[in-house]
Design an enzyme around this catalytic site. Structure first.
Site, mmCIF file in Angstrom:
data_model
loop_
_atom_site.group_PDB
_atom_site.id
_atom_site.type_symbol
_atom_site.label_atom_id
_atom_site.label_comp_id
_atom_site.label_asym_id
_atom_site.label_seq_id
_atom_site.Cartn_x
_atom_site.Cartn_y
_atom_site.Cartn_z
ATOM 1 N N ASN A 10 0.872 -1.178 0.000
ATOM 2 C CA ASN A 10 0.000 0.000 0.000
ATOM 3 C C ASN A 10 0.908 1.227 0.000
ATOM 4 O OD1 ASN A 10 -1.772 2.051 0.531
ATOM 5 N ND2 ASN A 10 -2.269 1.389 2.609
ATOM 6 N N LYS A 12 0.101 4.290 -0.320
ATOM 7 C CA LYS A 12 -0.539 5.495 0.246
ATOM 8 C C LYS A 12 -0.307 6.689 -0.696
ATOM 9 C CE LYS A 12 -0.110 3.340 4.704
ATOM 10 N NZ LYS A 12 0.022 3.477 6.155
ATOM 11 N N HIS A 96 -9.475 1.194 4.823
ATOM 12 C CA HIS A 96 -8.205 1.396 5.535
ATOM 13 C C HIS A 96 -8.431 2.362 6.698
ATOM 14 C CE1 HIS A 96 -4.129 2.615 6.432
ATOM 15 N NE2 HIS A 96 -3.741 1.501 5.848
ATOM 16 N N GLU A 98 -6.821 4.773 7.740
ATOM 17 C CA GLU A 98 -6.597 6.196 7.408
ATOM 18 C C GLU A 98 -7.809 6.787 6.702
ATOM 19 O OE1 GLU A 98 -2.837 5.631 5.464
ATOM 20 O OE2 GLU A 98 -1.945 5.089 7.403
ATOM 21 N N GLU A 168 -5.277 -4.927 10.734
ATOM 22 C CA GLU A 168 -4.267 -3.888 10.932
ATOM 23 C C GLU A 168 -4.575 -3.100 12.196
ATOM 24 O OE1 GLU A 168 -2.299 -2.743 6.959
ATOM 25 O OE2 GLU A 168 -4.091 -1.537 7.167
ATOM 26 N N GLY A 174 2.524 2.365 10.765
ATOM 27 C CA GLY A 174 3.470 3.472 10.599
ATOM 28 C C GLY A 174 4.174 3.880 11.878
ATOM 29 N N SER A 213 3.503 -1.916 10.361
ATOM 30 C CA SER A 213 4.957 -1.954 10.587
ATOM 31 C C SER A 213 5.594 -3.287 10.200
ATOM 32 C CB SER A 213 5.281 -1.587 12.041
ATOM 33 O OG SER A 213 4.842 -0.263 12.317
HETATM 34 P P1 PGA Z 1 2.881 0.409 7.588
HETATM 35 O O1 PGA Z 1 1.404 0.596 6.987
HETATM 36 O O2 PGA Z 1 3.414 -0.887 7.030
HETATM 37 O O3 PGA Z 1 3.639 1.602 7.104
HETATM 38 O O4 PGA Z 1 2.735 0.364 9.086
HETATM 39 C C1 PGA Z 1 0.550 -0.496 6.818
HETATM 40 C C2 PGA Z 1 -0.763 -0.058 6.226
HETATM 41 O O5 PGA Z 1 -1.226 1.040 6.552
HETATM 42 O O6 PGA Z 1 -1.367 -0.794 5.433
#
Ligand code: PGA
Length: 254
Positions: A10, A12, A96, A98, A168, A174, A213
């Site tokens: 992903n 983003k 997601h 976010e 997640e 992140g 992460s």
């Molecule tokens: P990250 O994000 O691997 O940077 O923690 C995962 C995601 O949001 O799908």
């Protein structure tokens, strides 16, 4: 039941069209030796067409990061399933955290998108997961159960087996603070159990990913768990070498 491991990146809101093309051009030869693993990259909308042309005919599939539930209409700024399909997408990330947090997406919105994705021949990667506050309040199971229930509320039963779910935990995204393999496996097992209650044996075919992460260093901890079928990778998917290392580690588990 043997499920094919699944690794999705992903990206983003990162990379212009040119940068995205450079990334996948570097990625393809690196993942060529990885057998028995499904690989998906999800660039931003603006790079989908260019990346789709590079990936055409390759074993890496194209996914989008979001979609609207209507096929067309007066929804300024939105992008629909048929538009994504037209660019070569076969997957779409839905719900997601976010999107839920910054864009106020509700569980009902997410449910509509999951159903619309299947109707428009895209496979949704349904994201679920609790916040730190919810976790500390002992509400992880309640929150994730609700997200799974409402996210799949309009999912046609005959499509259920194709679904991909990404667990997640929001506090792990992140932050560099991944969940433990054991904990992610426990929640993934619960998710499969809830899907089994609704969809019966089709739940055994659902790929359940861990996200938050994930790195080339910790992927083994997740890929080695019986209920976890792969990963949704954010930050570590931006570099083709790191992402390829994750893919190869997951393929080693096939
Ligand atoms: P990250 O994000 O691997 O940077 O923690 C995962 C995601 O949001 O799908």
């Amino acid at each position: 039941m043997a499920r094919t491991p699944f690794i999705a990146g992903n990206w983003k809101m990162h990379k212009t069209g040119r940068e995205a093309v450079e990334t996948v051009t570097a990625l393809l030869p690196l993942v060529a030796p990885a057998e028995g693993v499904d690989i998906v990259v999800c660039p931003p909308f603006t790079a989908l067409a260019d990346v789709g042309r590079v990936l055409a005919g390759s074993r890496v599939e194209l996914g989008a990061q979001d979609m609207h539930w209507e096929a067309q209409g007066a929804y300024t700024g939105a992008v629909s399933g048929p538009m994504l399909w037209d660019l070569g997408c076969t997957y779409v990330i839905v719900g997601h955290s976010e999107r839920r947090r910054h864009f106020r997406e509700t569980d009902d919105d997410v449910g509509r998108k999951v159903a619309a994705a299947f109707a428009q021949e895209l496979v949704p990667i349904l994201c679920v997961g609790e916040t730190l506050e919810e976790r500390d309040a002992g509400r992880t199971e309640e929150v994730v159960a609700r997200q799974v229930r409402l996210g799949t509320a309009d999912l046609p039963p005959q499509a259920a087996g194709q679904l991909v779910v990404a667990y997640e935990p929001v506090w792990a995204i992140g932050t560099g603070r991944a969940a433990t393999g054991e904990e992610a496996n426990r929640v993934s097992g619960l998710i499969r159990g809830w899907l089994r209650e609704r969809f019966g044996d089709a739940a055994e075919a659902v790929r359940i990913l861990y996200g938050g992460s994930v790195t080339a260093q910790n992927i083994e901890e997740f890929a080695g768990q019986p209920e976890i079928d792969g990963a949704l990778v954010g930050g570590a998917s931006l570099d083709p070498r790191t992402f390829a290392a994750i893919v190869l580690a997951a393929a080693g588990r096939a």
